[in-house]
Write a protein that holds these residues in place. Structure first.
Motif, PDB file in Angstrom:
ATOM      1  N   GLY A 142       0.824  -1.203   0.000  1.00  0.00           N
ATOM      2  CA  GLY A 142       0.000   0.000   0.000  1.00  0.00           C
ATOM      3  C   GLY A 142       0.855   1.248   0.000  1.00  0.00           C
ATOM      4  O   GLY A 142       1.931   1.293   0.604  1.00  0.00           O
ATOM      5  N   ARG A 143       0.369   2.273  -0.681  1.00  0.00           N
ATOM      6  CA  ARG A 143       1.109   3.533  -0.790  1.00  0.00           C
ATOM      7  C   ARG A 143       0.622   4.542   0.245  1.00  0.00           C
ATOM      8  O   ARG A 143      -0.575   4.631   0.539  1.00  0.00           O
ATOM      9  CB  ARG A 143       0.944   4.129  -2.179  1.00  0.00           C
ATOM     10  CG  ARG A 143       1.688   3.504  -3.364  1.00  0.00           C
ATOM     11  CD  ARG A 143       2.788   2.580  -3.046  1.00  0.00           C
ATOM     12  NE  ARG A 143       3.617   2.288  -4.229  1.00  0.00           N
ATOM     13  CZ  ARG A 143       3.883   1.081  -4.656  1.00  0.00           C
ATOM     14  NH1 ARG A 143       3.386   0.026  -4.030  1.00  0.00           N
ATOM     15  NH2 ARG A 143       4.671   0.885  -5.696  1.00  0.00           N
ATOM     16  N   ILE A 144       1.568   5.321   0.766  1.00  0.00           N
ATOM     17  CA  ILE A 144       1.280   6.357   1.743  1.00  0.00           C
ATOM     18  C   ILE A 144       0.958   7.652   1.007  1.00  0.00           C
ATOM     19  O   ILE A 144       1.789   8.157   0.231  1.00  0.00           O
ATOM     20  CB  ILE A 144       2.480   6.595   2.672  1.00  0.00           C
ATOM     21  CG1 ILE A 144       2.877   5.308   3.403  1.00  0.00           C
ATOM     22  CG2 ILE A 144       2.191   7.740   3.654  1.00  0.00           C
ATOM     23  CD1 ILE A 144       1.934   4.852   4.459  1.00  0.00           C
ATOM     24  N   LYS A 158      -1.734   0.230  -4.783  1.00  0.00           N
ATOM     25  CA  LYS A 158      -0.963   0.718  -5.922  1.00  0.00           C
ATOM     26  C   LYS A 158      -1.848   0.936  -7.148  1.00  0.00           C
ATOM     27  O   LYS A 158      -1.681   1.918  -7.884  1.00  0.00           O
ATOM     28  CB  LYS A 158       0.143  -0.299  -6.243  1.00  0.00           C
ATOM     29  CG  LYS A 158       0.939  -0.004  -7.489  1.00  0.00           C
ATOM     30  CD  LYS A 158       1.892  -1.150  -7.784  1.00  0.00           C
ATOM     31  CE  LYS A 158       2.556  -0.967  -9.128  1.00  0.00           C
ATOM     32  NZ  LYS A 158       3.422  -2.117  -9.474  1.00  0.00           N
ATOM     33  N   GLN A 159      -2.802   0.024  -7.365  1.00  0.00           N
ATOM     34  CA  GLN A 159      -3.655   0.099  -8.541  1.00  0.00           C
ATOM     35  C   GLN A 159      -4.560   1.328  -8.524  1.00  0.00           C
ATOM     36  O   GLN A 159      -5.083   1.734  -9.569  1.00  0.00           O
ATOM     37  CB  GLN A 159      -4.518  -1.165  -8.646  1.00  0.00           C
ATOM     38  CG  GLN A 159      -3.741  -2.447  -8.877  1.00  0.00           C
ATOM     39  CD  GLN A 159      -3.165  -3.018  -7.576  1.00  0.00           C
ATOM     40  OE1 GLN A 159      -3.287  -2.406  -6.524  1.00  0.00           O
ATOM     41  NE2 GLN A 159      -2.543  -4.188  -7.672  1.00  0.00           N
ATOM     42  N   GLN A 160      -4.760   1.946  -7.376  1.00  0.00           N
ATOM     43  CA  GLN A 160      -5.642   3.106  -7.261  1.00  0.00           C
ATOM     44  C   GLN A 160      -4.919   4.435  -7.457  1.00  0.00           C
ATOM     45  O   GLN A 160      -5.564   5.482  -7.475  1.00  0.00           O
ATOM     46  CB  GLN A 160      -6.320   3.103  -5.885  1.00  0.00           C
ATOM     47  CG  GLN A 160      -7.210   1.892  -5.629  1.00  0.00           C
ATOM     48  CD  GLN A 160      -7.749   1.882  -4.208  1.00  0.00           C
ATOM     49  OE1 GLN A 160      -7.004   1.912  -3.241  1.00  0.00           O
ATOM     50  NE2 GLN A 160      -9.079   1.883  -4.087  1.00  0.00           N
ATOM     51  N   VAL A 165       3.625   7.305  -6.540  1.00  0.00           N
ATOM     52  CA  VAL A 165       3.949   7.419  -5.112  1.00  0.00           C
ATOM     53  C   VAL A 165       4.792   6.209  -4.759  1.00  0.00           C
ATOM     54  O   VAL A 165       4.389   5.075  -5.017  1.00  0.00           O
ATOM     55  CB  VAL A 165       2.678   7.446  -4.234  1.00  0.00           C
ATOM     56  CG1 VAL A 165       3.068   7.464  -2.757  1.00  0.00           C
ATOM     57  CG2 VAL A 165       1.807   8.640  -4.568  1.00  0.00           C
ATOM     58  N   ASP A 166       5.964   6.437  -4.194  1.00  0.00           N
ATOM     59  CA  ASP A 166       6.833   5.295  -3.891  1.00  0.00           C
ATOM     60  C   ASP A 166       6.998   5.023  -2.405  1.00  0.00           C
ATOM     61  O   ASP A 166       7.632   4.047  -2.007  1.00  0.00           O
ATOM     62  CB  ASP A 166       8.211   5.478  -4.535  1.00  0.00           C
ATOM     63  CG  ASP A 166       8.933   6.735  -4.071  1.00  0.00           C
ATOM     64  OD1 ASP A 166       8.368   7.475  -3.242  1.00  0.00           O
ATOM     65  OD2 ASP A 166      10.055   6.976  -4.556  1.00  0.00           O
ATOM     66  N   GLU A 167       6.418   5.863  -1.547  1.00  0.00           N
ATOM     67  CA  GLU A 167       6.468   5.594  -0.108  1.00  0.00           C
ATOM     68  C   GLU A 167       5.432   4.536   0.229  1.00  0.00           C
ATOM     69  O   GLU A 167       4.249   4.679  -0.098  1.00  0.00           O
ATOM     70  CB  GLU A 167       6.206   6.866   0.690  1.00  0.00           C
ATOM     71  CG  GLU A 167       6.376   6.654   2.191  1.00  0.00           C
ATOM     72  CD  GLU A 167       6.117   7.918   3.008  1.00  0.00           C
ATOM     73  OE1 GLU A 167       6.338   7.881   4.235  1.00  0.00           O
ATOM     74  OE2 GLU A 167       5.686   8.934   2.419  1.00  0.00           O
ATOM     75  N   VAL A 168       5.884   3.454   0.875  1.00  0.00           N
ATOM     76  CA  VAL A 168       4.995   2.316   1.106  1.00  0.00           C
ATOM     77  C   VAL A 168       4.721   2.123   2.592  1.00  0.00           C
ATOM     78  O   VAL A 168       5.476   2.573   3.462  1.00  0.00           O
ATOM     79  CB  VAL A 168       5.586   1.016   0.517  1.00  0.00           C
ATOM     80  CG1 VAL A 168       5.775   1.147  -0.992  1.00  0.00           C
ATOM     81  CG2 VAL A 168       6.901   0.640   1.203  1.00  0.00           C
TER      82      VAL A 168
END
Length: 416
Positions: A142-144, A158-160, A165-168
């Motif tokens: 999931g992305r922050i 990620k799909q949304q 965004v690369d912070e997870v």
């Protein structure tokens, strides 16, 4: 830690992406069940109130965990309807007002990291804190999402994403128990997956102006989750790198770290050298000034004593050998005790299994085992004894005796 927390570990899932018939949290990782790494870290931090949420293959999981962690509380998630529900059923059992939540499939998180994170959470005094990071490869974590002031406002899949965004999200949180309980009740079912996701609580808190404090972890390796077979392979690779670094720091020479594989409890003495393609299982001890490999498999419950040399294409299991034992070429040694100064010729085999039971072999000091000798256990080879090339030894051999043939028979006495 001065301030106490309860811990909830999520481990009820079916591990669909791994295509397993057992729970992934008890898969072997470096010689021990994957969940043991997380439990060990919590114990080292002094966290005593631990709830492990189980579901799929729960009895098998409980049996494995109780062998080493008998005091763990198990909470049964009967319906696999998401991480939020897993936390919700475990929350009433927690004793402390602050709750650490983490997944049972994140085995590489370190005690010093969790200690620092928990201290950060108490310092911020916010209703929730979470660990985030960045992975150097494509992933499905999931992305922050943050707002313009840098505050965490949401975790999305990620799909949304509508922009990169690369912070997870690591899946590791600390919560105020009262806020967590109220927030869980507001989480709605994801219509697509028909599950209740704990990650949704971040957006709920944001809407209520409850601060979520992010703890950014630079070391991405610690937040690797095991959701696929590829993840499991990566987790072992990263664990093995740490184990190798640790023993090299203690004075062990590793010729090729990329082809040397250790277990979590491998012990190797100073001035020893490990050649490529050596695989070491759990509960193996190698003494000082030993030479191991290349192409050696040391299986469980093996002790190689000081000054011994184990060469090409050799497998040893449940045995004690040395000190100063030499076995340079392709051999199998199982259920054996081999004493000081013994020389093992090429092609040696201990025939330790008769189809029903396994038996032991004893080889006394300075015996010389000829090439392609087979010792049919149970059997004892005396001090300074010698077996001729190709001998099949079925009876005990006296001290200083030379035996030859099939089956091996005494030939003469050997000079001391």
């Amino acid at each position: 830690m001065a301030r106490r927390v309860s811990a909830i570990i999520l481990g009820a899932g079916k591990s669909k992406r791994m295509r397993l018939t057992k729970s992934k949290i008890i898969l072997d990782l470096g010689g021990r069940p994957l969940i043991f790494y997380t439990l060990d870290v919590l114990k080292r931090l002094g966290i005593k109130d631990i709830s492990l949420v189980v579901g799929y293959k729960k009895e098998e999981v409980k049996k494995v965990v109780r062998e080493e962690f008998p005091d763990i509380r198990f909470v049964h998630q009967r319906i696999y309807n998401g991480t939020a529900k897993a936390v919700e059923i475990a929350l009433p059992f927690t004793k402390e007002e602050d709750v650490l939540v983490l997944y049972g499939d994140t085995p590489l998180i370190e005690a010093k990291t969790l200690r620092s994170f928990i201290n950060f959470y108490f310092k911020k005094n916010s209703p929730c804190a979470l660990i985030s990071g960045r992975l150097p490869f494509d992933n499905d974590l999931g992305r922050i999402l943050r707002n313009s002031t840098g505050e965490v406002i949401k975790i999305i899949e990620k799909q949304q994403l509508t922009h990169p965004v690369d912070e997870v999200n690591s899946g590791i949180y600390c919560f105020k128990k009262s806020h967590l309980g109220k927030g869980l009740k507001k989480i709605k079912m994801n219509r697509k997956k028909r599950e209740f996701f704990l990650t949704d609580i971040v957006e709920i808190f944001s809407h209520q102006n409850l601060r979520v404090s992010p703890y950014f972890l630079e070391d991405w390796r610690q937040i690797i989750g095991v959701n696929t077979q590829s993840n499991l392979a990566l987790a072992y690779k990263l664990l093995n790198e740490k184990l190798l670094e640790r023993i090299m720091h203690k004075g062990v020479r590793i010729i090729d770290p990329y082809t040397t594989f250790l277990s979590y409890d491998t012990k190797i003495g100073r001035d020893s050298i490990i050649y490529p393609f050596t695989y070491i299982e759990k509960n193996v001890i190698i003494g000082n000034n030993c030479s191991i490999g290349p192409f050696v498999h040391l299986r469980q419950n093996t002790y190689i004593k000081d000054g011994s040399s184990i060469g090409n294409f050799i497998e040893i299991t449940r045995s004690q050998v040395g000190p100063k034992m030499r076995a340079k070429h392709f051999s199998y040694i199982g259920d054996a005790t081999i004493k000081e100064g013994v020389n093992i010729g090429a092609g040696f085999v201990t025939a330790n299994y008769d189809g029903k039971h396994k038996y032991k072999t004893f080889i006394e000091d300075y015996a010389f085992i000829g090439s392609h000798s087979v010792i049919v256990a149970p059997c004892k080879i005396g001090k300074n004894a010698l077996t001729g090339g190709g001998a099949v030894v079925t009876k005990n051999v006296e001290n200083n005796m030379v035996v030859v043939g099939v089956p091996a028979k005494p030939l003469r006495k050997r000079e001391k």
